[in-house]
Write a protein that holds these residues in place. Structure first.
Motif, mmCIF file in Angstrom:
data_model
loop_
_atom_site.group_PDB
_atom_site.id
_atom_site.type_symbol
_atom_site.label_atom_id
_atom_site.label_comp_id
_atom_site.label_asym_id
_atom_site.label_seq_id
_atom_site.Cartn_x
_atom_site.Cartn_y
_atom_site.Cartn_z
ATOM 1 N N ALA A 246 -14.277 10.467 -10.720
ATOM 2 C CA ALA A 246 -15.471 10.588 -11.559
ATOM 3 C C ALA A 246 -16.643 9.955 -10.820
ATOM 4 C CB ALA A 246 -15.265 9.907 -12.904
ATOM 5 N N ASP A 247 -17.710 10.707 -10.666
ATOM 6 C CA ASP A 247 -18.860 10.220 -9.898
ATOM 7 C C ASP A 247 -20.094 11.012 -10.322
ATOM 8 O OD1 ASP A 247 -18.864 8.635 -6.837
ATOM 9 O OD2 ASP A 247 -20.689 9.584 -7.573
ATOM 10 N N GLU B 79 -21.642 8.499 -23.488
ATOM 11 C CA GLU B 79 -21.055 9.795 -23.815
ATOM 12 C C GLU B 79 -20.488 10.471 -22.576
ATOM 13 O OE1 GLU B 79 -23.718 12.276 -25.949
ATOM 14 O OE2 GLU B 79 -23.945 10.887 -27.642
ATOM 15 N N GLN B 80 -21.241 10.420 -21.466
ATOM 16 C CA GLN B 80 -20.739 11.028 -20.239
ATOM 17 C C GLN B 80 -19.550 10.249 -19.682
ATOM 18 O OE1 GLN B 80 -23.327 12.492 -17.189
ATOM 19 N NE2 GLN B 80 -25.076 12.717 -18.576
ATOM 20 N N CYS B 81 -19.598 8.933 -19.870
ATOM 21 C CA CYS B 81 -18.490 8.100 -19.400
ATOM 22 C C CYS B 81 -17.184 8.501 -20.086
ATOM 23 C CB CYS B 81 -18.803 6.632 -19.668
ATOM 24 S SG CYS B 81 -17.715 5.465 -18.829
ATOM 25 N N THR B 82 -17.269 8.869 -21.352
ATOM 26 C CA THR B 82 -16.085 9.282 -22.102
ATOM 27 C C THR B 82 -15.402 10.477 -21.444
ATOM 28 O OG1 THR B 82 -17.073 8.474 -24.155
ATOM 29 C CG2 THR B 82 -15.260 10.034 -24.361
ATOM 30 N N ARG B 83 -16.183 11.363 -20.832
ATOM 31 C CA ARG B 83 -15.620 12.550 -20.186
ATOM 32 C C ARG B 83 -14.666 12.175 -19.068
ATOM 33 N NH1 ARG B 83 -20.173 15.431 -17.672
ATOM 34 N NH2 ARG B 83 -18.478 16.753 -16.904
ATOM 35 N N SER C 217 -11.200 11.669 -20.619
ATOM 36 C CA SER C 217 -10.737 12.628 -21.622
ATOM 37 C C SER C 217 -9.489 13.396 -21.191
ATOM 38 C CB SER C 217 -11.864 13.617 -21.946
ATOM 39 O OG SER C 217 -12.208 14.370 -20.800
ATOM 40 N N ASP C 218 -8.667 13.728 -22.173
ATOM 41 C CA ASP C 218 -7.534 14.657 -22.033
ATOM 42 C C ASP C 218 -6.474 14.213 -21.031
ATOM 43 O OD1 ASP C 218 -8.843 16.399 -23.837
ATOM 44 O OD2 ASP C 218 -10.029 17.231 -22.185
ATOM 45 N N GLU D 285 -9.429 1.015 -24.925
ATOM 46 C CA GLU D 285 -8.791 2.037 -25.758
ATOM 47 C C GLU D 285 -7.662 2.742 -25.005
ATOM 48 O OE1 GLU D 285 -11.713 4.804 -27.081
ATOM 49 O OE2 GLU D 285 -13.069 3.274 -27.891
ATOM 50 N N HIS D 286 -7.848 2.924 -23.714
ATOM 51 C CA HIS D 286 -6.958 3.730 -22.893
ATOM 52 C C HIS D 286 -5.625 3.034 -22.600
ATOM 53 C CE1 HIS D 286 -6.769 7.341 -20.333
ATOM 54 N NE2 HIS D 286 -6.020 6.609 -19.523
ATOM 55 N N LYS D 287 -5.678 1.701 -22.454
ATOM 56 C CA LYS D 287 -4.489 0.879 -22.195
ATOM 57 C C LYS D 287 -3.729 1.291 -20.920
ATOM 58 C CE LYS D 287 -3.637 -0.499 -27.010
ATOM 59 N NZ LYS D 287 -4.929 -0.016 -27.526
#
Length: 376
Positions: free
Chosen positions: A36-37, A70-74, A77-78, A117-119
């Motif tokens: 991610a960058d 919001e972009q950081c959440t991407r 994700s998934d 949240e991700h743990k």
């Protein structure tokens, strides 16, 4: 763990990030790696060598601005990632405080909230050894903290924020990191060596030969990050510094050998005078270096390069960077590149020459096509 782990590398197109990616792939330890960058490969000055790693089938790339929640959440994700590595902080010098706050502290907090949240099994935050008070004796991890560069001030703030979150956190503080892909660590000094060869003058720096500028090779940083994912202790801080005890004298010796130039220092009197008007002195010095570099690039047909001999004022004060990087060795880690050598310096220069980003210096043998060593 029976299955190979999954990795999220935040800031993965940067200097250290691309080397971490190469290391993980060479070691065959990952089932998936997400990068991610905010940058894209086409603007990140990636060589064909690193592009080959980025194009592996189990490597995924997401473009996002990590200072935006919001972009950081991407980036998260998934997928569930076993190991998350934060290399997303702003590295350029000379920025405003607001920029550093947004792109170091805010980025770290945004990532930290999602890590909570991700743990994951481990979260590695890569800070900087510039957070320590300048000292002539090697700083261990419990040494006095007194950041003397702007990025380091905000890195320390980010460290403190992350410590409050109850994360499976390991903090890494590398010394000056050099190697393939470096733009601002040692490479400006390498460029200065080529400039002085071009203008046929001795290269002389401020202060003295014994001013400590401790170093660590980027391949050792990459190896250390993976090592700490497995064998580090949550809540601990680990310095990274090689055995070279690098100082200005040793750097000048490397450049003298590589570019066949005379090197030295301007002396105590001139250095003391410079201290009184550092801003003006630094402007004059950088102007002296930048114009010949521009001329060299133009003559070589290089119209666009991220490389520059410019050295920020913060890095030219008489502040030693003296770091003890032995704590990590107690966990079984070994530095594969314990000394700064002409061969390792030449590797950096050769790679950029082959990319068409560094003009071939006078009397410098044209390098063979870049074949960097695989990570062992």
């Amino acid at each position: 763990m029976s299955e190979k782990p999954k990795f999220l590398i935040l800031g993965g197109l940067g200097f250290i990030g691309r080397n971490v990616l190469a290391y993980l792939i060479d070691q065959k330890v990952a089932s998936k790696i997400r990068i991610a960058d905010k940058a894209i490969p086409e603007t990140a000055s990636l060589s064909d060598y690193f592009m080959a790693y980025l194009n592996q089938p189990y490597v995924e790339r997401i473009q996002c601005n990590l200072s935006n929640p919001e972009q950081c959440t991407r980036a998260f994700s998934d997928e569930h990632f076993d190991y998350i590595i934060d290399l997303a902080s702003e590295t350029k010098y000379g920025q405003d405080d607001a920029v550093y706050k947004q792109h170091i502290v805010d980025v770290a907090v945004n990532i930290g909230n999602l890590v909570k949240e991700h743990k994951p099994n481990r979260f590695v935050y890569v800070s900087t050894a510039y957070v320590y008070d300048s000292a002539k004796k090697p700083c261990k991890e419990d040494a006095k903290l007194k950041p003397w560069t702007k990025p380091a001030q905000f890195h320390l703030q980010a460290e403190e924020e992350l410590k409050k979150m109850g994360l499976p956190l390991i903090i890494v503080r590398p010394a000056i990191t050099y190697g393939p892909g470096d733009l601002i660590g040692m490479t400006p000094r390498f460029i200065c060596g080529a400039v002085y060869k071009h203008i046929n003058e001795p290269m002389k720096f401020l202060w003295s030969a014994d001013l400590k500028l401790n170093t660590v090779h980027v391949r050792d940083v990459a190896a250390a990050i993976w090592h700490l994912c497995q064998k580090g202790t949550n809540g601990e801080i680990y310095n990274l510094a090689d055995k070279n005890d690098t100082d200005q004298g040793k750097i000048n010796n490397m450049l003298s050998i590589l570019f066949r130039i005379e090197t030295g220092f301007v002396g105590t009197a001139i250095s003391t005078m410079a201290r009184m008007n550092m801003k003006s002195v630094v402007e004059d010095v950088n102007e002296k270096h930048c114009q010949p570099w521009s001329d060299m690039c133009r003559s070589a047909g290089i119209t666009n390069t991220p490389l520059s001999p410019y050295i920020d004022q913060e890095l030219l004060y008489n502040n030693p960077l003296c770091i003890d990087g032995s704590k990590i060795e107690q966990t079984g880690f070994r530095y594969a590149n314990p000394n700064l050598t002409p061969v390792l310096v030449k590797e950096v220069v050769d790679a950029y020459i082959n990319q068409g980003l560094f003009p071939l210096p006078k009397e410098y043998s044209k390098p063979k096509p870049t074949v960097m060593p695989k990570f062992e």
